[in-house]
Motif scaffolding. Sequence first.
Motif: not given
Length: 350
Positions: A2-7, A13-27, A51-57
């Motif tokens: 799986t390849r991961y794409f990050i938003g 004061t706060t932030s948010t992370v989104a992670i998707g795969d190569a099929e453009q599905r939001i995981l 947060a990004v690394l934790g989400g991928v893990e």
Amino acid sequence: MTRYFIGIDVGGTTSTVAIGDAEQRILLVSDQFETNSALGPAPLIEAVIEAVLGGVENLGGRPGQIEMATIATPGPATLDGVLLKTPNLKAEYWDRFNIRQALQEGFVARGIEIPVRYIGDGQAAALGEYSIRSGHLQYDEVQRELATDEKLRSLFMVIVGTGLGGGEVRDGQVVRGMEGRAGHAGHLLLPEFAFRYEHDRKLQVGNAYSTVESAVSLTGLTHQLEYRLTLDEWSNHPFHQQPGTVRDKAKRLREMATEGDALAQQLFDDQARALGIALLDINYLGDYDQIVIGGGVCDLAPEVRERYRLHAEASYRAHALDGFRNLDRFEFSACGDAAPVIGALAHSYS
């Protein structure tokens, strides 16, 4: 593999992370996590990367599977992510700071060499909303309750919050402008008749008075509420007996409107009418397939939100040329607060 794409969507004061795969599905769309920008860039960048690394893990992946990332922030900023006196970020730390470059260098310091892109949060919100409504991204959490429109080609979105931002998608592509500044709908000027009282026009936003943001924002509501509580008409309003600042009370107006409070309803009715005029001006230039309202007004109770929409549409049509009166309806955001981070993710695929 799986390849991961990050938003990534960064706020004050706060932030948010989104992670998707190569099929453009939001995981994954994360909960908001603290990234207090008042402490400066270094701790914010560190918190985002964690947060990004934790989400991928948590998805069972490894850092080496990350393909691309995009970061969105409040504007204005350059195309490359150099922030320019952004109101929500302290100038002493952030003015002229290249947040895109800093994030990319932060990943490199962790041994992760990936390209990092930048997009303004208003542009990202519009792109996120478009990507979900058109089916370009797959996100079951939203789309199970939304009929996607594969023919959708253009959209303008306004985000009503502390201020008012905006963004445009044209022919399926987010519009960023020559220097990355496109979409600043909040700084358009409104006619005098868009304001109930002369006082309401005297809120300076940026370098101007009588702007859309001075009428359609929490800042605008606070300014208007303070004056209205001085009027005889509202001398017996419960707010006079309640503690807290005017801004604290303005934050309660959604709740008060739901309870049928006349002052709260008047303020939201006035805001909706002003927004309808602004959206007419925007549509004169863009002639969009769809116009979407996002931000805090989406959290109004259903009956209050419907009243808001109808007032905005009536104001739009009352002033529109005949050829523009065939507007079907304004839509409220399907993505809610997640629209900017979903748009940042979508930008990582482009």
